[in-house]
Motif scaffolding. Sequence first.
Motif, PDB file in Angstrom:
ATOM      1  N   VAL A 230      10.247 -72.199 -11.593  1.00  0.00           N
ATOM      2  CA  VAL A 230       8.798 -72.099 -11.501  1.00  0.00           C
ATOM      3  C   VAL A 230       8.293 -71.148 -12.583  1.00  0.00           C
ATOM      4  N   PRO A 231       7.345 -71.546 -13.400  1.00  0.00           N
ATOM      5  CA  PRO A 231       6.804 -70.621 -14.415  1.00  0.00           C
ATOM      6  C   PRO A 231       6.254 -69.360 -13.753  1.00  0.00           C
ATOM      7  N   VAL A 232       6.351 -68.250 -14.448  1.00  0.00           N
ATOM      8  CA  VAL A 232       5.962 -66.969 -13.858  1.00  0.00           C
ATOM      9  C   VAL A 232       4.489 -66.977 -13.443  1.00  0.00           C
ATOM     10  N   GLU A 233       3.659 -67.729 -14.178  1.00  0.00           N
ATOM     11  CA  GLU A 233       2.227 -67.727 -13.846  1.00  0.00           C
ATOM     12  C   GLU A 233       1.915 -68.542 -12.589  1.00  0.00           C
ATOM     13  N   ARG A 234       2.890 -69.315 -12.083  1.00  0.00           N
ATOM     14  CA  ARG A 234       2.637 -70.129 -10.898  1.00  0.00           C
ATOM     15  C   ARG A 234       3.457 -69.669  -9.692  1.00  0.00           C
ATOM     16  N   ARG A 235       4.179 -68.575  -9.833  1.00  0.00           N
ATOM     17  CA  ARG A 235       5.053 -68.147  -8.731  1.00  0.00           C
ATOM     18  C   ARG A 235       4.258 -67.606  -7.548  1.00  0.00           C
ATOM     19  N   CYS A 236       3.159 -66.932  -7.814  1.00  0.00           N
ATOM     20  CA  CYS A 236       2.357 -66.429  -6.691  1.00  0.00           C
ATOM     21  C   CYS A 236       1.810 -67.595  -5.865  1.00  0.00           C
TER      22      CYS A 236
END
Length: 316
Positions: A230-236
């Motif tokens: 998962v890309p870091v910008e979509r992990r939240c």
Amino acid sequence: MHDSTPAPGAGHTPGRWHRIEVLPQQEAEEFARTARVTRHARREYMGTHIVSEATADAEIRQLVERFLQVGHLARGASGTVRARCPKADGKEHPYSFLLDMETRHVVGYVGPAVSWFDEIRAPLEELRRHQAEQQERREEQRRRRAAHEQRMQEQQEAAAARRAAALQPKRLQPTWPQLPVGYYGRDGNPAPEPARRRPITDEARIRRVGRLPHVVFHSDALNSSFFREVPVERRCEALQRVLDLLLRAPSKGTVVTGPDAITVTGKKVTMTLTPDCTVVRTLNPPEPGNRKDPPQYRAKNWVKARERAREQDLEP
């Protein structure tokens, strides 16, 4: 003038001797020049070698000076020092003096019937040089022994460290992108650490509060191997989906409260929150089972069917 009485402790013979180092040349010369020869020591020397009092005094001082520099010195329990001649001067029948170093007295004398001065002896300078060479060899042996012991100790410590490392489970370094340590909000932006609140123990309230917008995510949970693709910008967003599903449906997630954390498990995922339900601390992926690669997050597994259909309809 020589003293006419023995020095204190002159008649004491120590039962055990401990070897001591020889004296430097200047100290030995000073002691031999200023020491007082007791009547007992002088008479022993005069009676053994049949010499006059003046000759005995001169020869005793010369021998004491020599033995203190190149002889064999030992100290007894009473503090008396025994100065024996070096092996070159008398190996089988040594010449020996008892000395009181504190009061500077020559206390006693023991030696063979043959006078030391009747034979040709090695010069004092030659004996000093020989003694210095022996001392250097002993020091070199000591240094080599110490270096060997140091190497052996280092090898043993290294072997022990290797054994300890082999017994510990190997920890793989993450190969996927990592978020910096800290707290993050639902939007993916860094957030301050929430202030502590009163712990929540009621399950229904945990399920409700845990899905509120104020709950933040710690980087330990966001950097889980479960989110490695998962890309870091979509992990939240991904973690929010996991949290919503496990807390929304009791059939999907089980809540267990403890003194230090709230544990939520479901769909083989284990998640921990702070007791006040304000931070998602950790997230562990399900056990890999027989598969080689550990499982990872798939959005379709954490979204309702109607929501997936709505998202597909919105796609161009």
